[in-house]
Scaffold this active site. Sequence first.
Site, PDB file in Angstrom:
ATOM      1  N   HIS A   7     -34.864  31.978  11.102  1.00  0.00           N
ATOM      2  CA  HIS A   7     -34.274  30.643  10.979  1.00  0.00           C
ATOM      3  C   HIS A   7     -33.780  30.377   9.568  1.00  0.00           C
ATOM      4  O   HIS A   7     -34.175  31.048   8.616  1.00  0.00           O
ATOM      5  CB  HIS A   7     -35.235  29.531  11.417  1.00  0.00           C
ATOM      6  CG  HIS A   7     -36.530  29.413  10.654  1.00  0.00           C
ATOM      7  ND1 HIS A   7     -37.694  30.049  11.034  1.00  0.00           N
ATOM      8  CD2 HIS A   7     -36.849  28.722   9.531  1.00  0.00           C
ATOM      9  CE1 HIS A   7     -38.664  29.752  10.193  1.00  0.00           C
ATOM     10  NE2 HIS A   7     -38.180  28.952   9.256  1.00  0.00           N
ATOM     11  N   HIS A  79     -34.872  27.008   2.854  1.00  0.00           N
ATOM     12  CA  HIS A  79     -35.340  28.401   2.888  1.00  0.00           C
ATOM     13  C   HIS A  79     -34.701  29.153   4.039  1.00  0.00           C
ATOM     14  O   HIS A  79     -34.121  28.557   4.953  1.00  0.00           O
ATOM     15  CB  HIS A  79     -36.874  28.489   2.959  1.00  0.00           C
ATOM     16  CG  HIS A  79     -37.509  27.936   4.202  1.00  0.00           C
ATOM     17  ND1 HIS A  79     -37.976  26.642   4.309  1.00  0.00           N
ATOM     18  CD2 HIS A  79     -37.795  28.509   5.400  1.00  0.00           C
ATOM     19  CE1 HIS A  79     -38.519  26.460   5.503  1.00  0.00           C
ATOM     20  NE2 HIS A  79     -38.404  27.578   6.195  1.00  0.00           N
ATOM     21  N   GLU A 130     -38.966  32.884   3.501  1.00  0.00           N
ATOM     22  CA  GLU A 130     -40.144  32.894   4.378  1.00  0.00           C
ATOM     23  C   GLU A 130     -40.129  34.201   5.161  1.00  0.00           C
ATOM     24  O   GLU A 130     -39.065  34.624   5.646  1.00  0.00           O
ATOM     25  CB  GLU A 130     -40.077  31.706   5.346  1.00  0.00           C
ATOM     26  CG  GLU A 130     -41.247  31.641   6.326  1.00  0.00           C
ATOM     27  CD  GLU A 130     -41.156  30.447   7.290  1.00  0.00           C
ATOM     28  OE1 GLU A 130     -40.190  29.657   7.199  1.00  0.00           O
ATOM     29  OE2 GLU A 130     -42.065  30.326   8.134  1.00  0.00           O
TER      30      GLU A 130
HETATM   31  C1  LIG Z   1     -43.024  24.667   9.667  1.00  0.00           C
HETATM   32  C2  LIG Z   1     -43.878  25.719   9.056  1.00  0.00           C
HETATM   33  C3  LIG Z   1     -43.111  26.840   8.381  1.00  0.00           C
HETATM   34  C4  LIG Z   1     -42.365  27.648   9.443  1.00  0.00           C
HETATM   35  O1  LIG Z   1     -43.091  28.166  10.335  1.00  0.00           O
HETATM   36  O2  LIG Z   1     -41.138  27.769   9.443  1.00  0.00           O
HETATM   37  C5  LIG Z   1     -42.217  26.337   7.285  1.00  0.00           C
HETATM   38  O3  LIG Z   1     -41.080  26.637   7.148  1.00  0.00           O
HETATM   39  S1  LIG Z   1     -43.008  25.282   6.122  1.00  0.00           S
HETATM   40  C6  LIG Z   1     -41.738  24.933   4.935  1.00  0.00           C
HETATM   41  C7  LIG Z   1     -42.314  24.291   3.757  1.00  0.00           C
HETATM   42  N1  LIG Z   1     -43.234  25.136   3.047  1.00  0.00           N
HETATM   43  C8  LIG Z   1     -42.930  25.708   1.875  1.00  0.00           C
HETATM   44  O4  LIG Z   1     -41.851  25.509   1.333  1.00  0.00           O
HETATM   45  C9  LIG Z   1     -44.002  26.579   1.245  1.00  0.00           C
HETATM   46  C10 LIG Z   1     -43.518  27.330   0.047  1.00  0.00           C
HETATM   47  N2  LIG Z   1     -42.967  26.456  -0.973  1.00  0.00           N
HETATM   48  C11 LIG Z   1     -43.600  26.207  -2.160  1.00  0.00           C
HETATM   49  O5  LIG Z   1     -44.672  26.703  -2.425  1.00  0.00           O
HETATM   50  C12 LIG Z   1     -42.888  25.260  -3.108  1.00  0.00           C
HETATM   51  O6  LIG Z   1     -41.983  24.446  -2.392  1.00  0.00           O
HETATM   52  C13 LIG Z   1     -42.130  26.017  -4.234  1.00  0.00           C
HETATM   53  C14 LIG Z   1     -41.074  26.947  -3.671  1.00  0.00           C
HETATM   54  C15 LIG Z   1     -43.127  26.787  -5.121  1.00  0.00           C
HETATM   55  C16 LIG Z   1     -41.404  24.978  -5.099  1.00  0.00           C
HETATM   56  O7  LIG Z   1     -42.335  24.090  -5.594  1.00  0.00           O
HETATM   57  P1  LIG Z   1     -41.840  22.752  -6.377  1.00  0.00           P
HETATM   58  O8  LIG Z   1     -43.078  22.139  -6.945  1.00  0.00           O
HETATM   59  O9  LIG Z   1     -40.958  21.938  -5.548  1.00  0.00           O
HETATM   60  O10 LIG Z   1     -40.879  23.257  -7.479  1.00  0.00           O
HETATM   61  P2  LIG Z   1     -41.086  24.026  -8.826  1.00  0.00           P
HETATM   62  O11 LIG Z   1     -40.877  23.072  -9.930  1.00  0.00           O
HETATM   63  O12 LIG Z   1     -42.350  24.832  -8.880  1.00  0.00           O
HETATM   64  O13 LIG Z   1     -39.843  24.978  -8.708  1.00  0.00           O
HETATM   65  C17 LIG Z   1     -39.636  26.025  -9.574  1.00  0.00           C
HETATM   66  C18 LIG Z   1     -38.150  26.332  -9.554  1.00  0.00           C
HETATM   67  O14 LIG Z   1     -37.736  26.734  -8.228  1.00  0.00           O
HETATM   68  C19 LIG Z   1     -36.706  25.862  -7.759  1.00  0.00           C
HETATM   69  N3  LIG Z   1     -36.905  25.632  -6.326  1.00  0.00           N
HETATM   70  C20 LIG Z   1     -37.873  24.911  -5.768  1.00  0.00           C
HETATM   71  N4  LIG Z   1     -37.755  24.916  -4.426  1.00  0.00           N
HETATM   72  C21 LIG Z   1     -36.651  25.653  -4.163  1.00  0.00           C
HETATM   73  C22 LIG Z   1     -35.997  26.006  -2.947  1.00  0.00           C
HETATM   74  N5  LIG Z   1     -36.488  25.593  -1.749  1.00  0.00           N
HETATM   75  N6  LIG Z   1     -34.914  26.792  -3.017  1.00  0.00           N
HETATM   76  C23 LIG Z   1     -34.429  27.216  -4.212  1.00  0.00           C
HETATM   77  N7  LIG Z   1     -35.006  26.904  -5.434  1.00  0.00           N
HETATM   78  C24 LIG Z   1     -36.095  26.123  -5.372  1.00  0.00           C
HETATM   79  C25 LIG Z   1     -36.867  24.603  -8.562  1.00  0.00           C
HETATM   80  O15 LIG Z   1     -35.664  23.873  -8.602  1.00  0.00           O
HETATM   81  C26 LIG Z   1     -37.276  25.130  -9.918  1.00  0.00           C
HETATM   82  O16 LIG Z   1     -36.141  25.633 -10.579  1.00  0.00           O
HETATM   83  P3  LIG Z   1     -35.752  25.176 -12.058  1.00  0.00           P
HETATM   84  O17 LIG Z   1     -35.440  23.728 -11.973  1.00  0.00           O
HETATM   85  O18 LIG Z   1     -34.567  26.033 -12.421  1.00  0.00           O
HETATM   86  O19 LIG Z   1     -36.968  25.479 -12.897  1.00  0.00           O
HETATM   87 CO   LIG Z   2     -39.554  27.850   8.002  1.00  0.00          CO
END
Ligand SMILES: CC[C@@H](C(=O)O)C(=O)SCCNC(=O)CCNC(=O)[C@H](O)C(C)(C)COP(=O)(O)OP(=O)(O)OC[C@H]1O[C@@H](n2cnc3c(N)ncnc32)[C@H](O)[C@@H]1OP(=O)(O)O
Ligand SMILES: [Co+2]
Length: 134
Positions: A7, A79, A130
């Site tokens: 997905h 994602h 993912e």
């Molecule tokens: C329904 C269940 C399951 C399924 O079966 O399909 C799912 O899909 S659940 C979906 C939701 N779960 C998750 O997303 C789990 C994993 N995600 C995480 O652990 C966090 O979201 C993260 C990825 C670690 C981000 O955490 P966050 O606190 O929002 O941000 P940071 O400040 O740590 O981010 C660092 C850096 O990365 C950039 N970033 C954040 N999220 C994304 C993204 N989705 N895509 C691309 N880039 C992302 C963020 O902008 C930061 O960048 P800089 O600003 O350049 O530092």
């Molecule tokens: Co998902």
Amino acid sequence: MIGKLNHVALAVPDLAAAAALYRDTLGASVSEPLDQPAHGVTVVFVTLPNTKIELVHPLGDSSPLAGFLAKNPAGGIHHICYEVEDILAARDRLKASGARVLGDGEPKIGAHGKPVLFLHPKDFLGTLVELEQA
Ligand SMILES: CC[C@@H](C(=O)O)C(=O)SCCNC(=O)CCNC(=O)[C@H](O)C(C)(C)COP(=O)(O)OP(=O)(O)OC[C@H]1O[C@@H](n2cnc3c(N)ncnc32)[C@H](O)[C@@H]1OP(=O)(O)O
Ligand SMILES: [Co+2]
């Protein structure tokens, strides 16, 4: 190692409006909302002939979507999910190559009842990845 595209997930600020857009405007088959408390999201699946779109909206106070939607209030691609045959073997291979596996590194059961893991977007061309066991 990676197989089918399972997905593409869109983080959305209004789940009902997003579901209606895919159902009524795009004419897709859309599920009912499903809370996933272990993941901090509510999800609607859009089933397409060759893959799925996952519409995800924050659930609870510590949703992993909170930061993304704060930076992207209109929503956006959050994602992509690839299937792997053996998620533990994939995890160990990726860790050995230096990729960051998010959380405690142990798979959780995802929305399809199968183990899933997430890989840090900074290690994969700015895209949160993912992995789902096939
Ligand atoms: C329904 C269940 C399951 C399924 O079966 O399909 C799912 O899909 S659940 C979906 C939701 N779960 C998750 O997303 C789990 C994993 N995600 C995480 O652990 C966090 O979201 C993260 C990825 C670690 C981000 O955490 P966050 O606190 O929002 O941000 P940071 O400040 O740590 O981010 C660092 C850096 O990365 C950039 N970033 C954040 N999220 C994304 C993204 N989705 N895509 C691309 N880039 C992302 C963020 O902008 C930061 O960048 P800089 O600003 O350049 O530092
Ligand atoms: Co998902």
